[in-house]
Scaffold this active site. Structure first.
Site, mmCIF file in Angstrom:
data_model
loop_
_atom_site.group_PDB
_atom_site.id
_atom_site.type_symbol
_atom_site.label_atom_id
_atom_site.label_comp_id
_atom_site.label_asym_id
_atom_site.label_seq_id
_atom_site.Cartn_x
_atom_site.Cartn_y
_atom_site.Cartn_z
ATOM 1 C CD GLN A 1 -2.833 -1.112 2.447
ATOM 2 O OE1 GLN A 1 -2.750 -0.213 3.263
ATOM 3 N NE2 GLN A 1 -3.662 -2.115 2.591
ATOM 4 C CE1 TYR B 1 2.238 -9.888 8.257
ATOM 5 C CE2 TYR B 1 4.066 -8.509 8.969
ATOM 6 C CZ TYR B 1 2.970 -9.302 9.266
ATOM 7 O OH TYR B 1 2.619 -9.501 10.570
ATOM 8 N N PRO C 1 -2.693 -2.260 18.463
ATOM 9 C CG PRO C 1 -0.845 -0.919 19.028
ATOM 10 C CD PRO C 1 -1.270 -2.042 18.107
ATOM 11 C CB SER D 1 1.797 -14.940 15.831
ATOM 12 O OG SER D 1 0.801 -13.945 15.625
ATOM 13 C CE LYS E 1 -8.152 6.725 11.142
ATOM 14 N NZ LYS E 1 -6.892 6.701 10.364
ATOM 15 C CD GLU F 1 0.920 12.667 17.673
ATOM 16 O OE1 GLU F 1 0.024 12.918 18.500
ATOM 17 O OE2 GLU F 1 1.781 13.505 17.324
ATOM 18 C CG ASN F 2 1.316 6.278 16.877
ATOM 19 O OD1 ASN F 2 0.471 7.036 17.354
ATOM 20 N ND2 ASN F 2 1.121 5.619 15.751
#
Length: 336
Positions: A27, A54, A207, A152, A216, A294-295
């Site tokens: 993407q 992936y 998360p 996982s 948002k 930001e995170n």
């Protein structure tokens, strides 16, 4: 950046871990993906999570390019094996001895390294005896191609089986990578207590609940242009279970908690999972470098008990807690 031990091992990883699921190699253009990885490095993130599946191996390749020239000893690289890759032939998936040994070699080549720090079983393989799988992982560790082994989305019973076999074979099972967020807490009743007992940490994905916990998305409102909820390639379907007005209304109530802590909603969501002492790291993804910057501010945040209770009260009954969800969402056959 804060660092935490991974399971009952001496390995430390950054509590904010960068993952390139969904975006890199598919993407997001490679230049943007590489910029995100470099932003993560600049922010103090040392741990990077990927998987061979992936973007059908392309994500590993992009990560290898992005990390080229970095001091390998300063990084922790995690990848996974299970889902189909390549032409998706009859042995191109699962946790058979053949697929594990062929897959680790392919991953190392794409990542540009001679070893990964943690090699993870991406799911439980009902088609392969777990003894065969764990023996193959033991051989990968002995060959120096992986330092530790993780899994996982394994159930508590599966973790017990894997841990016992690993111990008998002389290596450590140190981590489990489940989905975990303030909205999705299915690991808390069984997986987390079992993991604490066995010395296994959680390295959690989603998360922020695929972006829902950023606030948002509003009840009755149209999703923002370019958001995951508008992505017809798969993102829209993935996020659909949270796109209900009752969920979105509850999430809006978290804004006052975020404001009190002087955090953004995304930072609050990441900080929330890190309050669990069995969580070694929260995996964040990004399509733009500013999202990384930001995170990472969630690292080192302590949420007081009274505000954790306020979060619980705000979300109420929309939280998914059923421990059976882990088994219910697992593959029932080897994917092809």
């Amino acid at each position: 950046m804060e660092f935490r031990h991974l399971g009952r091992s001496g390995l430390k990883i950054s509590e904010i871990t960068f993952g390139n699921w969904l975006t890199h190699g598919s993407q997001v253009e490679n230049d943007a993906a590489i910029a995100c990885v470099h932003a993560a490095l600049d922010a103090g993130i040392s741990t990077f999570d990927t998987a061979d599946v992936y973007a059908n191996t392309a994500a590993e390749t992009v990560l290898g390019i992005a990390l080229k020239g970095q001091r390998r000893e300063s990084l922790e690289i995690l990848t996974k094996v299970f889902f189909p890759t390549g032409p998706k032939g009859h042995n191109d998936s699962g946790l058979s001895r053949k697929h594990i040994h062929e897959s680790i070699d392919g991953s190392l080549k794409r990542l540009g390294t001679d070893h990964v720090d943690v090699y993870q079983a991406h799911r439980w393989d009902v088609s392969t005896p777990v003894e065969e799988t764990m023996q193959a992982f033991a051989d990968v560790v002995r060959a120096g191609k992986a330092l530790y082994i993780g899994v996982s989305e394994w159930t508590a019973d599966q973790l017990r089986q894997g841990h016992a076999l690993a111990k008998d074979l002389g290596f450590q099972l140190v981590s489990n990578q489940p989905q975990y967020s303030a909205l999705y807490r299915v690991i808390e009743e069984e997986v987390v207590p079992t993991s604490r007992e066995l010395g296994i940490s959680q390295v959690v994905f989603s998360p922020i609940a695929q972006g829902v916990l950023t606030g948002k998305y509003t009840p009755g409102g149209a999703p923002p242009e370019g958001s995951r909820a508008t992505d017809e390639k798969g993102g829209k379907q993935m996020i659909s279970r949270w796109m209900r007005d009752d969920v979105l209304s509850r999430v809006q109530e978290l804004k006052s908690v975020a404001s009190e802590l002087q955090l953004s909603m995304a930072q609050l969501a990441v900080a929330w999972v890190l309050q669990n002492d069995n969580v070694a790291a929260a995996i964040i993804g990004a399509s733009r470098p500013e999202q990384v910057h930001e995170n990472v501010k969630a690292s080192g945040v302590t949420i007081p008990a009274e505000l954790l209770q306020k979060i619980d009260a705000a979300l109420g009954e929309v939280v998914e807690r059923d421990p059976a969800r882990t088994a219910a969402t697992a593959p029932t056959s080897r994917p092809s």
